[in-house]
Design a protein around this motif. Structure first.
Motif, mmCIF file in Angstrom:
data_model
loop_
_atom_site.group_PDB
_atom_site.id
_atom_site.type_symbol
_atom_site.label_atom_id
_atom_site.label_comp_id
_atom_site.label_asym_id
_atom_site.label_seq_id
_atom_site.Cartn_x
_atom_site.Cartn_y
_atom_site.Cartn_z
ATOM 1 N N LYS A 42 0.828 -1.210 0.000
ATOM 2 C CA LYS A 42 0.000 0.000 0.000
ATOM 3 C C LYS A 42 0.860 1.258 0.000
ATOM 4 O O LYS A 42 2.070 1.205 0.183
ATOM 5 C CB LYS A 42 -0.904 0.014 1.238
ATOM 6 N N GLY A 43 0.186 2.381 -0.170
ATOM 7 C CA GLY A 43 0.871 3.661 -0.058
ATOM 8 C C GLY A 43 1.017 4.077 1.386
ATOM 9 O O GLY A 43 0.674 3.342 2.311
ATOM 10 N N LEU A 44 1.530 5.293 1.589
ATOM 11 C CA LEU A 44 1.730 5.819 2.936
ATOM 12 C C LEU A 44 0.502 6.611 3.378
ATOM 13 O O LEU A 44 -0.091 7.343 2.586
ATOM 14 C CB LEU A 44 2.946 6.753 2.971
ATOM 15 N N PHE A 102 12.445 11.475 3.933
ATOM 16 C CA PHE A 102 11.927 10.313 4.646
ATOM 17 C C PHE A 102 13.028 9.444 5.232
ATOM 18 O O PHE A 102 14.106 9.302 4.651
ATOM 19 C CB PHE A 102 11.095 9.438 3.698
ATOM 20 N N LYS A 104 13.884 5.385 6.430
ATOM 21 C CA LYS A 104 13.591 4.111 5.778
ATOM 22 C C LYS A 104 12.508 3.334 6.509
ATOM 23 O O LYS A 104 12.027 2.319 6.008
ATOM 24 C CB LYS A 104 14.856 3.259 5.675
ATOM 25 N N PHE B 33 4.187 15.211 -6.202
ATOM 26 C CA PHE B 33 5.503 14.617 -6.012
ATOM 27 C C PHE B 33 5.541 13.230 -6.652
ATOM 28 O O PHE B 33 4.565 12.490 -6.601
ATOM 29 C CB PHE B 33 5.813 14.453 -4.512
ATOM 30 N N TYR B 35 7.848 9.843 -6.053
ATOM 31 C CA TYR B 35 8.838 9.169 -5.216
ATOM 32 C C TYR B 35 9.090 7.770 -5.755
ATOM 33 O O TYR B 35 8.229 7.161 -6.391
ATOM 34 C CB TYR B 35 8.334 9.026 -3.772
ATOM 35 N N GLN B 37 10.494 3.965 -4.243
ATOM 36 C CA GLN B 37 10.808 3.230 -3.015
ATOM 37 C C GLN B 37 11.451 1.893 -3.337
ATOM 38 O O GLN B 37 10.902 1.100 -4.105
ATOM 39 C CB GLN B 37 9.545 3.007 -2.173
ATOM 40 N N MET B 39 13.985 -1.330 -1.285
ATOM 41 C CA MET B 39 14.424 -1.822 0.030
ATOM 42 C C MET B 39 15.750 -1.170 0.424
ATOM 43 O O MET B 39 15.946 -0.800 1.578
ATOM 44 C CB MET B 39 14.586 -3.337 -0.007
ATOM 45 N N MET B 40 16.635 -1.027 -0.548
ATOM 46 C CA MET B 40 17.975 -0.541 -0.228
ATOM 47 C C MET B 40 18.005 0.953 0.087
ATOM 48 O O MET B 40 18.669 1.390 1.022
ATOM 49 C CB MET B 40 18.915 -0.806 -1.408
ATOM 50 N N ARG B 41 17.286 1.744 -0.675
ATOM 51 C CA ARG B 41 17.401 3.187 -0.583
ATOM 52 C C ARG B 41 16.203 3.863 0.081
ATOM 53 O O ARG B 41 16.232 5.080 0.327
ATOM 54 C CB ARG B 41 17.614 3.773 -1.975
ATOM 55 N N GLY B 42 15.172 3.097 0.367
ATOM 56 C CA GLY B 42 13.997 3.683 0.993
ATOM 57 C C GLY B 42 13.214 4.522 0.004
ATOM 58 O O GLY B 42 13.191 4.257 -1.198
ATOM 59 N N LEU B 43 12.603 5.596 0.517
ATOM 60 C CA LEU B 43 11.753 6.464 -0.286
ATOM 61 C C LEU B 43 12.575 7.661 -0.753
ATOM 62 O O LEU B 43 13.048 8.452 0.055
ATOM 63 C CB LEU B 43 10.575 6.909 0.571
ATOM 64 N N LEU B 45 12.802 11.102 -3.277
ATOM 65 C CA LEU B 45 12.076 12.070 -4.088
ATOM 66 C C LEU B 45 12.725 12.186 -5.459
ATOM 67 O O LEU B 45 13.917 12.469 -5.559
ATOM 68 C CB LEU B 45 12.056 13.435 -3.396
ATOM 69 N N PHE B 91 5.713 6.030 -6.286
ATOM 70 C CA PHE B 91 4.570 6.661 -5.641
ATOM 71 C C PHE B 91 4.397 8.079 -6.149
ATOM 72 O O PHE B 91 5.362 8.821 -6.353
ATOM 73 C CB PHE B 91 4.755 6.708 -4.129
ATOM 74 N N PHE B 105 -0.607 10.121 -0.321
ATOM 75 C CA PHE B 105 0.049 9.238 -1.279
ATOM 76 C C PHE B 105 -0.963 8.384 -2.029
ATOM 77 O O PHE B 105 -2.004 7.991 -1.483
ATOM 78 C CB PHE B 105 1.022 8.300 -0.561
ATOM 79 N N GLY B 106 -0.603 8.048 -3.276
ATOM 80 C CA GLY B 106 -1.331 7.034 -4.009
ATOM 81 C C GLY B 106 -0.900 5.649 -3.550
ATOM 82 O O GLY B 106 -0.028 5.509 -2.691
ATOM 83 N N GLU B 107 -1.520 4.629 -4.153
ATOM 84 C CA GLU B 107 -1.220 3.256 -3.768
ATOM 85 C C GLU B 107 0.081 2.754 -4.391
ATOM 86 O O GLU B 107 0.558 1.684 -4.031
ATOM 87 C CB GLU B 107 -2.360 2.335 -4.188
ATOM 88 N N TRP B 110 3.823 -0.675 -9.050
ATOM 89 C CA TRP B 110 4.881 -1.643 -8.813
ATOM 90 C C TRP B 110 5.477 -2.037 -10.155
ATOM 91 O O TRP B 110 4.839 -2.729 -10.937
ATOM 92 C CB TRP B 110 4.296 -2.850 -8.082
#
Lengths: 112, 114
Positions: A42-44, A102, A104, B33, B35, B37, B39-43, B45, B91, B105-107, B110
């Motif tokens: 899901k989103g945030l 943000f 992690k 915005f 973004y 996402q 695993m390694m770098r997170g979120l 922009l 995102f 945020f949107g969903e 992927w």
């Protein structure tokens, strides 16, 4: 460059426990701060927004605080429930006209 | 309001193909915005717009990435050509103002590039 660190990266607790999630910024010049929840796939979703003039915000069992002098924020969850299982992210801008940076996130599992 | 709407939700494409991700922000929100996402770098922009104008695209990884916002209700993020390392969740988010406003945020889209 602003960097956000969230500790711990993952946390597993039994149902009913109170817990604290931590967030810190390399540059303590934080304008305001938001905590988000992200469920798998899901989103945030924004949980709490601490405005620049505030030190804390509360919503139900959640309480977030912000210490600008140290560049740290905490999210306190009281009486945790399995439904609280999710990833929690903190984010903040360095000024009133910059976008969010943000962390992690902390992946929380509440075990029934 | 329906919230931020993104499409497609899932996309699997072959390396070298063009990928276009779409976003409809919440009506009345002046900021949009994009973004990414992992695993390694997170979120991270990538780019953001104010009143349809790109303000900061310094997060766009390379020239293969481009974003447009032709009007207040629509934005696209394009990757051409796509590479496996572009695989991530993308995102879109929107807000009324940068200062002191909740961001929505949107969903997510992927993306898997094989």
């Amino acid at each position: 460059k602003q960097e956000v660190t969230q500790i711990p990266a993952a946390l597993s607790v039994p149902e009913g426990e109170n817990l604290v999630l931590n967030c810190s910024f390399t540059d303590s010049a934080i304008y305001n701060l938001q905590w988000f929840r992200q469920d798998p796939g899901k989103g945030l979703t924004s949980l709490l927004l601490i405005q620049s003039s505030q030190r804390e915000q509360t919503s139900g069992r959640l309480n977030a605080s912000l210490d600008k002098s140290s560049g740290r924020s905490t999210l306190y969850i009281a009486a945790s429930q399995p439904g609280d299982s999710a990833t929690y992210l903190c984010a903040g801008p360095t000024s009133g006209n910059t976008p969010l940076v943000f962390g992690k996130g902390t992946r929380l599992s509440v075990i029934a | 309001d329906a919230g931020v709407i993104q499409s497609p939700r899932h996309e699997v494409t072959e390396m070298g193909q063009e990928v276009t991700l779409r976003c409809k922000p919440i009506s009345g929100h002046d900021y949009l915005f994009w973004y990414r996402q992992t695993m390694m770098r997170g979120l991270e922009l990538l780019i953001y717009f104010n009143n349809n104008v790109p303000i900061d695209d310094s997060g766009m990884p390379e020239d293969r990435f481009s974003a447009k916002m032709p009007n207040a209700s629509f934005s696209t993020l394009k990757i051409q050509p796509s590479e496996p390392r572009d695989s991530a969740v993308y995102f879109c988010a929107s807000t009324r103002a940068l200062s002191g406003n909740t961001i929505y945020f949107g969903e997510g889209s992927w993306l898997t590039v094989v």
